[in-house]
Scaffold this motif. Structure first.
Motif, PDB file in Angstrom:
ATOM      1  N   LEU A 162       0.661  -1.387   0.088  1.00  0.00           N
ATOM      2  CA  LEU A 162      -0.241   0.176   0.091  1.00  0.00           C
ATOM      3  C   LEU A 162       0.729   1.043   0.316  1.00  0.00           C
ATOM      4  O   LEU A 162       0.306   2.457  -0.485  1.00  0.00           O
ATOM      5  N   GLN A 163       1.650   1.112   1.015  1.00  0.00           N
ATOM      6  CA  GLN A 163       2.995   2.486   1.488  1.00  0.00           C
ATOM      7  C   GLN A 163       3.187   2.279  -0.556  1.00  0.00           C
ATOM      8  O   GLN A 163       3.941   4.021  -0.739  1.00  0.00           O
ATOM      9  N   ALA A 164       3.848   1.750  -0.982  1.00  0.00           N
ATOM     10  CA  ALA A 164       5.262   1.851  -2.245  1.00  0.00           C
ATOM     11  C   ALA A 164       4.580   2.199  -3.418  1.00  0.00           C
ATOM     12  O   ALA A 164       4.100   2.562  -4.626  1.00  0.00           O
ATOM     13  N   ASN A 165       2.898   1.626  -3.162  1.00  0.00           N
ATOM     14  CA  ASN A 165       1.605   2.050  -4.236  1.00  0.00           C
ATOM     15  C   ASN A 165       0.746   3.531  -4.465  1.00  0.00           C
ATOM     16  O   ASN A 165      -0.231   3.969  -4.399  1.00  0.00           O
ATOM     17  N   GLU A 166       1.245   3.928  -2.282  1.00  0.00           N
ATOM     18  CA  GLU A 166       1.206   5.382  -2.361  1.00  0.00           C
ATOM     19  C   GLU A 166      -0.722   5.538  -2.230  1.00  0.00           C
ATOM     20  O   GLU A 166      -1.417   6.192  -2.991  1.00  0.00           O
ATOM     21  N   TYR A 167      -0.996   4.219  -1.830  1.00  0.00           N
ATOM     22  CA  TYR A 167      -2.671   3.976  -1.629  1.00  0.00           C
ATOM     23  C   TYR A 167      -3.425   5.513  -0.644  1.00  0.00           C
ATOM     24  O   TYR A 167      -2.300   5.682   0.286  1.00  0.00           O
ATOM     25  N   LYS A 168      -4.458   6.394  -1.087  1.00  0.00           N
ATOM     26  CA  LYS A 168      -4.930   7.520  -0.282  1.00  0.00           C
ATOM     27  C   LYS A 168      -5.597   7.252   0.604  1.00  0.00           C
ATOM     28  O   LYS A 168      -7.054   8.110   1.157  1.00  0.00           O
ATOM     29  N   GLY A 169      -6.614   6.058   0.100  1.00  0.00           N
ATOM     30  CA  GLY A 169      -7.577   5.510   0.722  1.00  0.00           C
ATOM     31  C   GLY A 169      -7.876   5.141   2.463  1.00  0.00           C
ATOM     32  O   GLY A 169      -6.863   5.657   2.997  1.00  0.00           O
ATOM     33  N   TRP A 170      -9.051   4.918   2.936  1.00  0.00           N
ATOM     34  CA  TRP A 170      -8.771   4.797   4.142  1.00  0.00           C
ATOM     35  C   TRP A 170      -8.527   3.157   4.396  1.00  0.00           C
ATOM     36  O   TRP A 170      -8.049   2.100   4.056  1.00  0.00           O
ATOM     37  N   VAL A 171      -7.786   2.724   5.692  1.00  0.00           N
ATOM     38  CA  VAL A 171      -6.960   1.537   6.163  1.00  0.00           C
ATOM     39  C   VAL A 171      -7.997   1.332   7.748  1.00  0.00           C
ATOM     40  O   VAL A 171      -7.874   2.554   8.316  1.00  0.00           O
ATOM     41  N   ILE A 172      -8.862   0.315   7.753  1.00  0.00           N
ATOM     42  CA  ILE A 172      -9.314   0.723   8.839  1.00  0.00           C
ATOM     43  C   ILE A 172      -8.363  -0.943  10.017  1.00  0.00           C
ATOM     44  O   ILE A 172      -9.034  -2.050   9.382  1.00  0.00           O
ATOM     45  N   ALA A 173      -8.292  -0.530  10.453  1.00  0.00           N
ATOM     46  CA  ALA A 173      -7.397  -2.463  11.924  1.00  0.00           C
ATOM     47  C   ALA A 173      -8.575  -3.121  12.595  1.00  0.00           C
ATOM     48  O   ALA A 173      -8.935  -1.755  12.851  1.00  0.00           O
ATOM     49  N   GLU A 174      -9.149  -3.780  12.133  1.00  0.00           N
ATOM     50  CA  GLU A 174      -9.965  -5.000  12.480  1.00  0.00           C
ATOM     51  C   GLU A 174      -9.262  -5.573  14.184  1.00  0.00           C
ATOM     52  O   GLU A 174      -8.246  -6.156  13.437  1.00  0.00           O
ATOM     53  N   CYS A 175     -10.169  -5.476  14.724  1.00  0.00           N
ATOM     54  CA  CYS A 175     -10.057  -6.282  16.333  1.00  0.00           C
ATOM     55  C   CYS A 175     -11.230  -7.470  16.236  1.00  0.00           C
ATOM     56  O   CYS A 175     -12.187  -7.305  15.303  1.00  0.00           O
ATOM     57  N   GLY A 182     -10.838  -1.852  25.623  1.00  0.00           N
ATOM     58  CA  GLY A 182      -9.340  -1.405  26.276  1.00  0.00           C
ATOM     59  C   GLY A 182      -7.959  -2.129  25.553  1.00  0.00           C
ATOM     60  O   GLY A 182      -7.329  -1.866  24.993  1.00  0.00           O
ATOM     61  N   GLU A 183      -7.752  -3.517  25.993  1.00  0.00           N
ATOM     62  CA  GLU A 183      -6.336  -4.421  26.300  1.00  0.00           C
ATOM     63  C   GLU A 183      -6.376  -4.195  25.049  1.00  0.00           C
ATOM     64  O   GLU A 183      -4.789  -4.077  24.488  1.00  0.00           O
ATOM     65  N   ASP A 184      -7.359  -4.944  23.937  1.00  0.00           N
ATOM     66  CA  ASP A 184      -7.149  -5.478  22.800  1.00  0.00           C
ATOM     67  C   ASP A 184      -6.777  -4.211  21.591  1.00  0.00           C
ATOM     68  O   ASP A 184      -5.862  -4.402  20.997  1.00  0.00           O
ATOM     69  N   VAL A 185      -7.178  -3.228  21.910  1.00  0.00           N
ATOM     70  CA  VAL A 185      -7.060  -1.869  20.778  1.00  0.00           C
ATOM     71  C   VAL A 185      -6.011  -1.629  21.708  1.00  0.00           C
ATOM     72  O   VAL A 185      -5.534  -1.051  20.543  1.00  0.00           O
ATOM     73  N   ASP A 186      -5.450  -1.760  22.020  1.00  0.00           N
ATOM     74  CA  ASP A 186      -4.141  -1.576  22.746  1.00  0.00           C
ATOM     75  C   ASP A 186      -3.329  -1.864  22.165  1.00  0.00           C
ATOM     76  O   ASP A 186      -2.207  -1.141  21.756  1.00  0.00           O
ATOM     77  N   LYS A 187      -3.148  -3.013  22.302  1.00  0.00           N
ATOM     78  CA  LYS A 187      -2.272  -4.037  21.467  1.00  0.00           C
ATOM     79  C   LYS A 187      -1.655  -3.507  20.024  1.00  0.00           C
ATOM     80  O   LYS A 187      -1.519  -3.993  19.464  1.00  0.00           O
ATOM     81  N   THR A 188      -3.222  -3.296  19.334  1.00  0.00           N
ATOM     82  CA  THR A 188      -3.625  -3.430  17.879  1.00  0.00           C
ATOM     83  C   THR A 188      -1.992  -2.018  18.120  1.00  0.00           C
ATOM     84  O   THR A 188      -1.899  -2.527  16.595  1.00  0.00           O
ATOM     85  N   THR A 189      -2.491  -1.164  18.479  1.00  0.00           N
ATOM     86  CA  THR A 189      -1.878  -0.009  18.322  1.00  0.00           C
ATOM     87  C   THR A 189      -0.634   0.039  18.793  1.00  0.00           C
ATOM     88  O   THR A 189      -0.302   0.909  17.158  1.00  0.00           O
ATOM     89  N   GLN A 190       0.051  -0.266  19.439  1.00  0.00           N
ATOM     90  CA  GLN A 190       1.534  -0.858  19.423  1.00  0.00           C
ATOM     91  C   GLN A 190       2.104  -1.307  18.429  1.00  0.00           C
ATOM     92  O   GLN A 190       2.870  -1.618  18.090  1.00  0.00           O
TER      93      GLN A 190
END
Length: 204
Positions: A162-175, A182-190
């Motif tokens: 995505l980075q190499a092709n300069e993607y400009k859309g949305w990315v949604i990180a899913e749990c 709380g805890e799992d969202v923190d782990k995903t962010t880390q």
């Protein structure tokens, strides 16, 4: 609440009107296969073509963008069928949500797909699962989704592509659905901050 006797098209029109009044820009259509549907793939494709054309027209009238999110319980069971769907929706102005785990489960390689249809993608659902299975294997033993970085999906390669092709859309990180806010969202962010370069302007 929508009236029970309303048609799907009427319901979609009401949703589109509501989103328009709220100032929304996107409508995501997540479509699957219901038990009462005709098992013939050609019939399903014809029904899908009519529905998506009608939905795209409603979205255009409401000045919103229709984004199609295919799921493993749809009639799409191969890369060839996914390509056929994209060739159908792209001229309508409809774009695609690439759900990484769903694509893999449907037997579609995310990077190979992006090589051909990168411009058709408006949203990427970045998610992970413990066992890679494709070609409808989910029907017997559904793959278990997990937190980013704790599964078998090559997220780094997808992120780098995505980075190499300069993607400009949305990315949604899913749990996974059973995750704690709380805890799992923190782990995903880390995981994102530690193991991936943050290069997008729109990340949830």
């Amino acid at each position: 609440h929508l009236a029970k006797d309303s048609s799907i098209l009427d319901q979609f029109q009401k949703v589109a009107d509501f989103i328009n009044k709220m100032g929304g820009k996107y409508i995501i259509l997540e479509q699957g296969l219901r038990a009462e549907r005709d098992p013939d793939v050609d019939v399903q494709m014809a029904e899908f073509e009519k529905a998506i054309t009608d939905f795209a027209g409603i979205c255009a009238d409401n000045e919103s963008e229709l984004i199609y999110h295919p799921t493993p319980d749809s009639f799409i069971t191969s890369p060839e069928m996914m390509n056929q769907v994209v060739e159908l929706i792209y001229p309508l102005g409809t774009r695609l949500c690439l759900d990484v785990c769903d694509f893999i489960t449907m037997g579609v390689h995310p990077i190979e797909f992006m090589n051909d249809y990168f411009d058709a993608i408006s949203i990427v659902h970045l998610n992970d699962m413990k066992i890679l299975k494709g070609k409808k294997a989910w029907m017997i033993n559904p793959p278990e989704k997990t937190l980013l970085g704790q599964g078998k999906v090559d997220l780094k390669s997808i992120w780098t592509y995505l980075q190499a092709n300069e993607y400009k859309g949305w990315v949604i990180a899913e749990c996974p659905p059973e995750s704690s806010i709380g805890e799992d969202v923190d782990k995903t962010t880390q995981f994102i901050n530690k193991d991936m370069e943050v290069f997008l302007t729109n990340v949830l």
